[in-house]
Design an enzyme around this catalytic site. Structure first.
Site, PDB file in Angstrom:
ATOM      1  N   ASP A   1       2.826  -4.849   7.949  1.00 41.60           N
ATOM      2  CA  ASP A   1       1.557  -5.019   8.665  1.00 41.60           C
ATOM      3  C   ASP A   1       1.361  -6.476   9.084  1.00 41.60           C
ATOM      4  OD1 ASP A   1       0.756  -2.398   8.657  1.00 41.60           O
ATOM      5  OD2 ASP A   1      -0.371  -2.569   6.786  1.00 41.60           O
TER       6      ASP A   1
ATOM      7  N   ARG B   1       7.546   4.910   1.924  1.00 42.29           N
ATOM      8  CA  ARG B   1       7.105   5.178   0.561  1.00 42.29           C
ATOM      9  C   ARG B   1       6.089   6.289   0.573  1.00 42.29           C
ATOM     10  NH1 ARG B   1       5.317   0.382  -3.332  1.00 42.29           N
ATOM     11  NH2 ARG B   1       3.927  -0.146  -1.619  1.00 42.29           N
TER      12      ARG B   1
ATOM     13  N   THR C   1       3.692   9.440  -4.747  1.00 42.51           N
ATOM     14  CA  THR C   1       4.723   9.301  -5.791  1.00 42.51           C
ATOM     15  C   THR C   1       5.357   7.921  -5.809  1.00 42.51           C
ATOM     16  OG1 THR C   1       6.490   9.979  -4.290  1.00 42.51           O
ATOM     17  CG2 THR C   1       5.312  11.747  -5.451  1.00 42.51           C
TER      18      THR C   1
ATOM     19  N   ASP D   1       0.954  -6.515   2.750  1.00 45.67           N
ATOM     20  CA  ASP D   1       1.934  -5.586   3.327  1.00 45.67           C
ATOM     21  C   ASP D   1       2.770  -6.342   4.366  1.00 45.67           C
ATOM     22  OD1 ASP D   1       2.139  -2.216   3.852  1.00 45.67           O
ATOM     23  OD2 ASP D   1       3.058  -3.611   5.280  1.00 45.67           O
TER      24      ASP D   1
HETATM   25  N1  URA Z   1       5.556  -3.661   0.318  1.00 50.78           N
HETATM   26  C1  URA Z   1       4.861  -4.677   0.874  1.00 50.78           C
HETATM   27  O1  URA Z   1       4.886  -4.871   2.072  1.00 50.78           O
HETATM   28  N2  URA Z   1       4.140  -5.470   0.068  1.00 50.78           N
HETATM   29  C2  URA Z   1       4.074  -5.296  -1.282  1.00 50.78           C
HETATM   30  O2  URA Z   1       3.404  -6.063  -1.965  1.00 50.78           O
HETATM   31  C3  URA Z   1       4.827  -4.227  -1.827  1.00 50.78           C
HETATM   32  C4  URA Z   1       5.545  -3.430  -1.014  1.00 50.78           C
END
Ligand code: URA
Length: 210
Positions: free
Chosen positions: A204, A105, A109, A201
């Site tokens: 992560d 991502r 943007t 995330d």
């Molecule tokens: N990607 C993620 O890992 N967590 C989110 O909340 C949104 C996108």
């Protein structure tokens, strides 16, 4: 909201997802729980696979018995967090073919940028199950499915762990023919595209990179 998101409401999935979301859940526990949930999600996602009768012999006699019809299905992981869903699904469907698509991502943007693609050549002849834990803006999910269609995929399902209403809407608008299966539909996105309440995330938490 697009009507095609199905919530996998099995109590085991819901319980494990609650454990997974908790901020104090360790990397090892997160990985294990995600593996277990994804096996259960694979079970739900494959409910409507076609069967055919084949002739077999038991130790006592022959019989006609149901077996999966057609080519083995193809799982496609949206890197890198998709690999967390992939592992548990392969526990249940070890003969599935596997594709990978790498998208990141753009932080400014929030658009998806492709950096890797490797798919089975005959993807058009298989049911394709695309896996990505977080259906957030829907941008990377829609971009991934767009590339799979360009590569010839015709029958596609999308499996997420947690989806945002905004992501379901955007993905459904881009790909109304692709059903979504998710363990939860959360409240909303925050202003940097994270799902609330979500789980943070996914990449992560899965790999302990933060
Ligand atoms: N990607 C993620 O890992 N967590 C989110 O909340 C949104 C996108």
């Amino acid at each position: 909201m697009a009507a095609k998101a199905t919530v996998a409401d099995h109590p085991l999935i819901q319980h494990k997802l609650t454990l997974l979301r908790r901020v104090e859940t360790s990397t090892a526990e997160f990985r294990q729980l995600l593996r277990e949930i994804s096996l259960l999600l694979a079970f739900e996602a494959t409910r409507d696979l076609d069967l055919e009768e084949v002739e077999i012999a038991t130790p006592l006699e022959t019989m006609r018995a149901p077996a999966l019809a057609g080519k083995k299905l193809c799982l496609v992981s949206v890197l890198r967090a998709g690999n967390g869903l992939l592992e548990g699904m392969l526990d249940l469907i070890p003969s599935a073919r596997v594709g990978h698509i790498g998208l990141y991502r753009d932080h400014d943007t929030l658009e998806a940028v492709e950096y890797y693609l490797k798919l089975p050549e005959d993807i058009g002849e298989r049911l394709v199950i695309v896996v990505d834990p977080m259906l957030a803006t829907g941008n990377s999910a829609a971009a991934a499915v767009h590339r799979l269609k360009e590569a010839g995929a015709r029958r596609i399902k999308f499996v997420a762990l947690v989806a945002a209403p905004e992501g379901i809407e955007a993905f459904g608008a881009a790909h109304p023919d692709v059903p979504i299966l998710t363990a939860a539909i959360d409240r909303q996105l925050n202003d940097i595209g994270y799902i609330l309440p979500g789980l943070g995330d996914a990449g992560d938490r899965l790999y302990g990179t933060k």
